[in-house]
Design an enzyme around this catalytic site. Structure first.
Site, mmCIF file in Angstrom:
data_model
loop_
_atom_site.group_PDB
_atom_site.id
_atom_site.type_symbol
_atom_site.label_atom_id
_atom_site.label_comp_id
_atom_site.label_asym_id
_atom_site.label_seq_id
_atom_site.Cartn_x
_atom_site.Cartn_y
_atom_site.Cartn_z
ATOM 1 N N HIS A 1 3.623 -2.973 16.423
ATOM 2 C CA HIS A 1 3.228 -2.123 17.785
ATOM 3 C C HIS A 1 2.472 -3.317 18.617
ATOM 4 O O HIS A 1 1.264 -2.680 18.678
ATOM 5 C CB HIS A 1 2.647 -0.806 17.470
ATOM 6 C CG HIS A 1 2.696 0.018 18.483
ATOM 7 N ND1 HIS A 1 2.909 1.568 18.348
ATOM 8 C CD2 HIS A 1 2.688 0.049 19.756
ATOM 9 C CE1 HIS A 1 2.861 2.089 19.461
ATOM 10 N NE2 HIS A 1 2.929 1.161 20.236
ATOM 11 N N ARG B 1 9.048 4.710 21.894
ATOM 12 C CA ARG B 1 8.219 5.546 20.620
ATOM 13 C C ARG B 1 9.024 5.356 19.515
ATOM 14 O O ARG B 1 10.384 5.730 19.500
ATOM 15 C CB ARG B 1 7.778 6.976 21.418
ATOM 16 C CG ARG B 1 6.647 6.833 22.149
ATOM 17 C CD ARG B 1 5.359 6.665 21.497
ATOM 18 N NE ARG B 1 3.998 6.834 22.307
ATOM 19 C CZ ARG B 1 3.482 5.665 22.689
ATOM 20 N NH1 ARG B 1 3.904 4.414 22.640
ATOM 21 N NH2 ARG B 1 2.581 5.780 23.608
ATOM 22 N N ILE C 1 8.876 0.630 32.955
ATOM 23 C CA ILE C 1 9.081 -0.620 31.949
ATOM 24 C C ILE C 1 10.495 -0.900 31.936
ATOM 25 O O ILE C 1 10.736 -2.120 31.867
ATOM 26 C CB ILE C 1 8.463 0.070 30.738
ATOM 27 C CG1 ILE C 1 6.862 -0.040 30.742
ATOM 28 C CG2 ILE C 1 8.915 -1.104 29.327
ATOM 29 C CD1 ILE C 1 6.280 0.994 29.495
ATOM 30 N N GLU D 1 5.131 5.747 12.002
ATOM 31 C CA GLU D 1 4.337 4.720 11.938
ATOM 32 C C GLU D 1 2.970 5.214 11.286
ATOM 33 O O GLU D 1 2.472 6.216 11.767
ATOM 34 C CB GLU D 1 4.112 4.461 13.410
ATOM 35 C CG GLU D 1 3.560 3.109 14.033
ATOM 36 C CD GLU D 1 3.621 2.791 15.128
ATOM 37 O OE1 GLU D 1 2.588 2.566 16.176
ATOM 38 O OE2 GLU D 1 4.657 2.641 15.775
#
Length: 317
Positions: A284, A237, A159, A266
């Site tokens: 998210h 995260r 990523i 979260e």
């Protein structure tokens, strides 16, 4: 084989697995993560569990489960910091994930957050919807121009590299990065520490995996190293960031803004972040495209099918 799917997958994935006579499929009807007691019970009741984000299979959960029946946790997602892999293996359970399928979609969200934060897009939309726009003028809502600036990527895996490529090719940005291991990435320079990266860039993007090694990697000292005009983006995260330190840095104007897709606790988001106009908040959305979630489902089910056929699983972690 008794299979538990912790939260319903896209319909194409559900049709594939529910139509397979080899499996007795149970799908939870809620969209919320499994509770601790549900995780303990599932280990005893099912041969295979297909968990996802928030389904906490900790070492304590494995110890609490008696007569464990489960032999595979086929995680729906690339991140698996909610599963204690060492504890799973110690109890004879294999763990798989879905890498690759999420790379481009997550990188796209990073670019979305970069642009929205730099160009004040969220603030502008809120102003317009509230009938606060009185027309264009030369100094209206002046933001931060991304083209030609310097990007810092923390974590240069799939990523991180996809983000770096987009920024180099699309915006002509210079790229530096921090990665825990030595890594050669064409067109980008590796620096020795997170602080070194943050001190030299206009935009910082977090792209590290979650887990104990990266917990609060972005902390008070690291935010203090950033330049006052710089913006911070997190698509990794939530707990890789000390959220209280981020709020403090924004309130003290140590940094110019932030774009967040994930949060430390979260789905709870601090009221202080919600109140700031220079912060973009997404729920998210990193992999939230139908094709991407279908690909993730197919990859998770391919791991299940291979395991059932006693073949090596494609994506063991």
């Amino acid at each position: 084989m008794k299979l538990l799917i912790s939260r319903r997958l896209p319909e194409t994935n559900m049709a594939e697995i529910e139509g397979d006579a080899r499996f007795d499929v149970t799908t939870r009807t809620t969209t919320q993560p499994m509770s601790r007691d549900e995780c303990v019970a599932a280990l005893a009741d099912y041969d295979i569990i297909l968990p996802t984000l928030g389904d906490l299979f900790s070492a304590e959960v494995f110890e609490a489960a008696s007569a464990i029946r489960c032999k595979l946790l086929a995680n729906f997602g690339v991140g698996y910091n909610h599963i204690d892999v060492a504890a799973a293996r110690a109890h004879g359970i294999e763990v798989t994930n879905t890498p690759g399928a999420v790379t481009d979609a997550t990188a796209d969200i990073a670019l979305t957050l970069m642009l929205m934060t730099a160009r004040r897009a969220g603030e502008g939309e809120r102003m317009l919807r509230a009938d606060g726009w009185d027309g264009w003028h030369p100094t209206q809502m002046l933001g931060f121009h991304l083209s030609g600036k310097r990007l810092g990527v923390i974590g240069m895996g799939r990523i991180g590299q996809a983000i770096a490529h987009r920024c180099r090719a699309g915006f002509g940005m210079d790229v530096v990065y921090y990665n825990r291991s030595e890594k050669a990435v064409e067109g980008a320079q590796q620096l020795p520490s997170v602080e070194d990266v943050c001190a030299q860039v206009d935009v910082v993007v977090m792209a590290v995996p979650g887990g104990a090694e990266t917990h609060h990697l972005m902390n008070e000292a690291v935010f203090a190293a950033m330049q006052s005009h710089a913006i911070f983006v997190n698509i990794a995260r939530g707990d890789v960031v000390d959220e209280a330190a981020l709020v403090a840095a924004l309130q003290a104007k140590q940094i110019a803004g932030a774009g967040l897709d994930v949060y430390e606790f979260e789905p709870k988001v601090p009221a202080a972040l919600k109140a700031m106009e220079n912060v973009v908040l997404l729920p998210h959305l990193g992999t939230a495209a139908l094709e991407v979630r279908e690909d993730m489902g197919r990859m998770a089910l391919a791991n299940v099918m291979a395991f059932t056929a006693e073949r090596p699983v494609p994506n063991a972690v």
